[in-house]
Design an enzyme around this catalytic site. Structure first.
Site, PDB file in Angstrom:
ATOM      1  CE  LYS A  22      -4.329   1.066  -2.209  1.00 34.50           C
ATOM      2  NZ  LYS A  22      -3.471   0.470  -2.287  1.00 34.50           N
ATOM      3  CG  ASN A  23      -3.692  -2.340  -4.103  1.00 34.44           C
ATOM      4  OD1 ASN A  23      -3.683  -1.329  -4.278  1.00 34.44           O
ATOM      5  ND2 ASN A  23      -3.699  -3.757  -3.683  1.00 34.44           N
ATOM      6  CB  CYS A 117       6.274   1.545   3.750  1.00 33.36           C
ATOM      7  SG  CYS A 117       5.311  -0.219   3.122  1.00 33.36           S
ATOM      8  NE  ARG A 122       5.271  -2.528   0.083  1.00 32.89           N
ATOM      9  CZ  ARG A 122       3.916  -2.145  -0.324  1.00 32.89           C
ATOM     10  NH1 ARG A 122       3.244  -0.941   1.002  1.00 32.89           N
ATOM     11  NH2 ARG A 122       2.834  -2.426  -0.770  1.00 32.89           N
ATOM     12  CG  ASP A 306      -4.003  -5.470   0.746  1.00 33.26           C
ATOM     13  OD1 ASP A 306      -2.349  -5.144   1.274  1.00 33.26           O
ATOM     14  OD2 ASP A 306      -3.672  -5.041  -0.725  1.00 33.26           O
ATOM     15  NE  ARG A 398      -1.271   4.834   0.506  1.00 32.99           N
ATOM     16  CZ  ARG A 398      -0.688   3.817   0.859  1.00 32.99           C
ATOM     17  NH1 ARG A 398      -0.806   2.875   1.809  1.00 32.99           N
ATOM     18  NH2 ARG A 398      -0.893   2.865  -0.275  1.00 32.99           N
TER      19      ARG A 398
END
Ligand SMILES: CC(=O)N[C@H]1[C@@H](OP(=O)(O)OP(=O)(O)OC[C@H]2O[C@@H](n3ccc(=O)[nH]c3=O)[C@H](O)[C@@H]2O)O[C@H](CO)[C@@H](O)[C@@H]1O
Ligand SMILES: C=C(OP(=O)(O)O)C(=O)O
Length: 432
Positions: A22-23, A117, A122, A306, A398
């Site tokens: 994803k990243n 968030c 952030r 993460d 997500r």
């Protein structure tokens, strides 16, 4: 409302295949906007809600995007719009990654401020500092950031106060079409940065040094579409490594790249987990008893933030007391309260948590507070007594494709249900 229901007690066995990262794919899709001629073909794309969201952003900006069979094709050759509105940025912070490409292509970009968030405030000051150093006038107002440059961006030296992943990516993308050379110092070194640099170079850019602390980008006047395959998702791989270890199972995580996972491998081995490099991935064998350890999250090659919540799940099963210190995000402990609902013995002390691994986890109804927390709570459910019900699955979607099906294929007792269906079943049971 959808829920994942997991019953603890099964050891996991078998093989699980890792998706594209994803990243890595989000910045690569944003970078495809830089191609003023030719199409980009992006392979190994995971079917995640974040990917659908960034595709929508590109379509809004007037690019043509198709997504079929894990391949995205982007045609960004038409004139692009300059604005990414709040409705997209609100859904996914990574929408801000289109800013560098738009500024470089159009000389103007207007993107809604992403805001904070669940894991922290952030800010994006380091992104903006880079654009300003390259000659852009940046204004923030009415919930938007507006960046504009007369003519082309100019190559510049940018020192980052913290090796921000997103800022490194955004500045790198902007610099590809700048006049002259840009040097980003103290930049992020994550494997996803290297993947983006490889894609940009395939598009005709001149990026050197990605993966080290200094990146040099020699600007060119035009970029074209290119073919690229996304690297495997090291965080998804790590999550399944923990799933194998926590259940005392034996799982081959196919596609896991050992070089991308060195800190996680080292810490899991310290806990007594056996990890074997095989031709096509990593085999993870959980021990009878896990040892308590300390972990500090850091930018790559340090321990990834993460993986912090998944490791918390694992340390809740270790013998003794462990400590996790979170240095990347200031507020990434929202899941602690949810672990406590499962009888987890965890204390928060400033930016650290103290974990006592001796208490038996119990199934409970828990809410995912962010993407990795969702996965971590499910991991705990694999070893908790009784049933764990995890809600707020929009976070899970997500970043994980078919998470419960993959765990089920490895032998977990897990299902995903719709609450309406569940209540109908309960009603049926009562009535008949
Ligand atoms: C889509 C994506 O790739 N997301 C990843 C990316 O997020 P993201 O790119 O947002 O993370 P950053 O590396 O930028 O952020 C790290 C820290 O720096 C701070 N910061 C960042 C930019 C800035 O201009 N000013 C500032 O203060 C942030 O608030 C945070 O505390 O890297 C994070 C750190 O590895 C990962 O957790 C995310 O999964
Ligand atoms: C924090 C994460 O992602 P994002 O930056 O997209 O919120 C993550 O992948 O764990």
């Amino acid at each position: 409302m959808e829920k994942i229901i997991v019953r603890g007690g099964r050891k996991l066995n078998g093989t699980v295949k890792v998706e594209g990262a994803k990243n890595a794919v989000l910045p690569v899709i944003a970078a495809s906007l830089l191609a003023s001629n030719g199409k980009s073909f992006i392979n190994e794309v995971p079917t995640l809600s974040d990917v659908y969201t960034i595709n929508e952003v590109l379509r809004y900006l007037n690019a043509e995007v198709t997504f079929e069979n894990n391949q995205i094709v982007v045609d960004a050759s038409r004139e692009l719009k300059t604005e990414a509105p709040f409705e997209y940025v609100r859904k996914m912070r990574a929408s801000v990654l289109v800013m560098g490409s738009l500024l470089a292509r159009n000389g103007h970009a207007r993107v809604a401020l992403p805001g904070g968030c669940a894991i922290g405030s952030r800010p994006i000051d380091q992104h903006l500092k880079g654009f300003e150093a390259m000659g852009a006038i940046v204004k923030v107002g009415n919930g938007y950031i507006d960046a504009e440059v007369k003519g082309r961006l100019r190559g510049a030296k940018v020192y980052m106060d913290f090796p921000s992943v997103g800022a490194t990516e955004n500045i790198m993308m902007a610099a590809t079409l700048a006049e002259g050379t840009t040097i980003i110092e103290n930049c992020a070194k994550e494997p996803e940065i290297v993947d983006l640099a490889n894609f940009l170079n395939a598009m005709g850019a001149k990026v050197r040094g990605a993966g080290t602390g200094t990146i040099r980008i020699e600007g060119v006047t035009e970029l074209h579409g290119a073919h690229h395959s996304i690297i495997p998702d090291r965080i998804e791989a790590g999550t399944f490594m923990v799933a194998a270890a926590i259940t005392g199972g034996n799982v081959l995580v196919q596609g896991a790249v050992p070089e991308h996972l060195s800190s996680l491998i080292a810490k899991m081995e310290e806990m007594g987990v056996t990890i074997i490099e095989e031709k096509d991935g990593l085999r993870v064998i959980g021990p009878e008893k896990l040892k308590a350890i300390d972990i500090k999250t850091m930018p790559h090659p340090g321990f990834p933030t993460d993986m912090q919540s998944q490791m918390m799940a694992l340390l809740l099963r270790a013998q003794g007391t462990s400590m996790i210190t979170e240095t990347v995000f200031e507020n990434r402990f929202m899941h602690v309260e949810e672990f406590r609902r499962m009888n987890g013995d965890i204390k928060i002390e400033g930016r650290s948590v103290i974990i006592n691994g001796e208490s038996q986890l119990q199934g409970a109804e828990v809410a995912a507070t962010d993407l990795r927390a969702a996965a971590a709570l499910i991991l705990s459910g694999l070893v908790a007594e009784g049933y764990t019900r995890v809600t707020e699955l929009k976070h899970l979607d997500r970043g994980y494709v078919n998470f419960h099906q993959k765990l089920s294929a490895l032998g977990a007792d897990i299902e995903r249900i719709n609450e309406i269906t569940e209540s109908l079943v309960e009603e049926a049971n009562v009535n008949f």
